[in-house]
Each structure stands twice: as C-alpha cells, then as structure tokens.
Design a protein around this motif. Structure first.
Motif, PDB file in Angstrom:
ATOM      1  N   VAL A 170      38.256  54.346  34.282  1.00 36.01           N
ATOM      2  CA  VAL A 170      39.079  53.569  33.354  1.00 36.01           C
ATOM      3  C   VAL A 170      39.387  54.446  32.149  1.00 36.01           C
ATOM      4  O   VAL A 170      38.473  54.915  31.471  1.00 36.01           O
ATOM      5  N   HIS A 171      40.668  54.681  31.899  1.00 40.29           N
ATOM      6  CA  HIS A 171      41.101  55.415  30.703  1.00 40.29           C
ATOM      7  C   HIS A 171      41.973  54.455  29.902  1.00 40.29           C
ATOM      8  O   HIS A 171      43.130  54.226  30.233  1.00 40.29           O
ATOM      9  N   TRP A 172      41.422  53.883  28.847  1.00 39.39           N
ATOM     10  CA  TRP A 172      42.071  52.853  28.039  1.00 39.39           C
ATOM     11  C   TRP A 172      42.713  53.524  26.837  1.00 39.39           C
ATOM     12  O   TRP A 172      42.077  54.303  26.126  1.00 39.39           O
ATOM     13  N   LEU A 173      43.989  53.203  26.574  1.00 38.09           N
ATOM     14  CA  LEU A 173      44.705  53.719  25.409  1.00 38.09           C
ATOM     15  C   LEU A 173      45.043  52.552  24.488  1.00 38.09           C
ATOM     16  O   LEU A 173      45.545  51.509  24.951  1.00 38.09           O
ATOM     17  N   GLN A 174      44.773  52.725  23.192  1.00 41.69           N
ATOM     18  CA  GLN A 174      45.064  51.677  22.218  1.00 41.69           C
ATOM     19  C   GLN A 174      45.674  52.310  20.969  1.00 41.69           C
ATOM     20  O   GLN A 174      45.164  53.310  20.449  1.00 41.69           O
TER      21      GLN A 174
END
Length: 300
Positions: free
Chosen positions: A236-240
């Motif tokens: 999981v690579h989450w960008l915010q």
C-alpha cells in the motif's frame, strides 16, 4: 465527460459499467492499474494520467466508473461501495485481466481497498489518494476531517422525491462544491465549466436524480474499514496532499499503520496537493504509481 465504452457485468441483476482503457485495448504484455474516481466525477478525472505517455507506455490504465457515476447504470436503485468493488472486479473479468494494481481517489480509495479485501489474489498493490479508511465518524472529525452531514443532508432531502422528476438537473451549487472541495485552488474557469457540464449531463431526469441520491447516501453512511485493514496483504502506497480539505493529514498518518499485514505500507505527503491529488500533482502521482508498479511487477 463520462466513459464512452461500457460492458455488462452480472452483479445486481446486470450492471452496465462505464470504463476507459488506455490505448483502447488491453495489452497483455503490460501490467494494469485500475483507476476509480471520486464522488460525482467520471473517468475524465484521470485525463492527465492518460495524457502521460511515460505512464501509458509502462502500464494499461483501466478507469472504471463506480455505481452512481458516469455511464455506469444499475437495474436496482440502491447499492453500496462493496457493490462498486465487485463490479470493478467483474469488468476486469470481462476484459480478461486476472491481476492488477488499483489506484483510487477519495471514494475511489476506499473502493479499491474493498477490491483487495474481496479478491486479495488479484490486487497486486494499492495506491489510495486523498482519502480516509474510516466512516464519516466523530473520531474522524476530532482528527481534522470534515463534517459532511450538515452540508450535504439538504441535498439528500431535495433529491429524495417520491414522484418522478423528469425535469431534474443537478444544480450549480453542487457542481461548484465538487470543484471547490476537490480541485486545486488554481483550477481554471475552463475546467470548472467542463465539470459543471459533465455533472449536468450525468445527473439529469429521474434516473440521474436517483443516481445522485444513492451516491450521496453511500458517502454519508459508508461503513468503516479500520478493523479490516489488517487483512490487506498487498503493498500500500498512500498519497495525501497538504491541502486536502475533507480529510487533512492526521487520518492518513494514523490509518496507514493499520495495514499491519501488508508487504509494505507507506504514506507520502505531497506538499500543496489537493483532495483530487492527481489533478494538482500529476507528475508526483504518476512517478509514484510507476515506482509501485515497477517494483511489485518484478516481485510477481
């Protein structure tokens, strides 16, 4: 605009699902990333990604419009985000795609996580952006998320007619909110007009009113995924973005740590990034997606 291509899938008695494939066909020699759009947008949300030839040379991009959105239509009035996850998997079936990475913007983020929960062997990696894995809870609001109900409940009341509404067209206030909450502050008038025109073409007449109504119900009453995140095993690579109006940064920073079984779970904060992160920071998003796909395609 909405997807120009549709396919029929069996879920809920036969859903017509709108989708867009880069190159207009599935290239079996490339990995595939499924893209799922945010609330009241369409596959056009990903125009910048489709225009990125480096990205489309590296992978197939398959954007799928969830239930209540774009060209996707359903024989039943009511549906949930779990249903949208199932139809996305069934679109993959129809196109002969066994496995894929999945990228989701805002509501698309929690839809693609549902895809990985329902079909863990088929989702190779996740990239949620501008999102939250919780319901619209009091705990989320204490940590900086918006409180949508006071703002959105009046629209739900307007759209909940007991009699047919053949003259319904979604109003300018709602169209303005979609651009105000999602796009960067520098969004052009041309782009605002494009999305106003798109929303008015999708959400019109009685069918369009019902689509808007149930899409909004799904947003307001969605179930939390927090207790399920431990079962996600893919990376999981989450960008915010730092300018994410609805969800801010605190939730992403806390929730990424709940992917305890994931092969890799990391959060990248994008300076100046808006809620619809791929529209404010297309280069950063494209680079991050390529890195994820490259690393974990080799692993498989």
């Amino acid at each position: 605009m909405s997807a120009a291509t549709t396919t029929k899938v069996p879920h809920l008695g036969g859903v017509t699902a709108g989708y867009r494939m880069s190159g207009d066909r599935y290239d079996i020699t490339k990995p595939t990333t499924v893209l799922v759009n945010s609330m009241c947008t369409t596959v056009s949300l990903f125009n910048d990604m489709y225009s990125n030839t480096e990205l489309t040379n590296a992978m197939n991009l398959l954007a799928i419009e969830p239930l209540g959105h774009g060209a996707t239509s359903c024989p039943t009035e009511h549906f949930t985000y779990w249903d949208s996850a199932i139809i996305a998997l069934q679109v993959m079936d129809n196109l002969g795609i066994d496995k894929a990475f999945a990228f989701g913007e805002s509501q698309g983020g929690w839809i693609v996580v549902r895809m990985a929960l329902l079909a863990p062997a088929r989702i190779l990696g996740l990239m949620p952006t501008g999102t939250s894995m919780d319901s619209e809870s009091e705990d989320s609001r204490r940590k900086g998320a918006w409180d949508p109900k006071p703002l959105l409940n009046p629209f739900l009341e307007k759209w909940s007619s007991v009699t047919p509404t053949p003259d319904f067209v979604i109003d300018d206030v709602w169209c303005g909110m979609v651009t105000e909450f999602g796009f960067p502050r520098t969004v052009t008038t041309e782009k605002k007009n494009f999305w106003t025109s798109t929303l008015k073409s999708v959400y019109k007449e009685d069918e369009g009113r019902k689509k808007a109504k149930v899409a909004l119900i799904c947003l307001l009453e969605r179930d939390s995924l927090l207790l399920r995140l431990r079962d996600i095993k893919c990376p999981v690579h989450w960008l915010q973005g730092t300018q994410d109006i609805p969800y801010g940064l605190a939730l992403a920073s806390e929730q990424i740590r709940l992917f305890t079984s994931s092969e890799e779970a990391k959060l990248e904060i994008v300076e100046g990034g808006s809620h619809y992160l791929n529209t404010s920071n297309p280069i950063e998003v494209g680079d991050a997606l390529q890195a994820l796909v490259k690393e974990y395609t080799k692993a498989t």
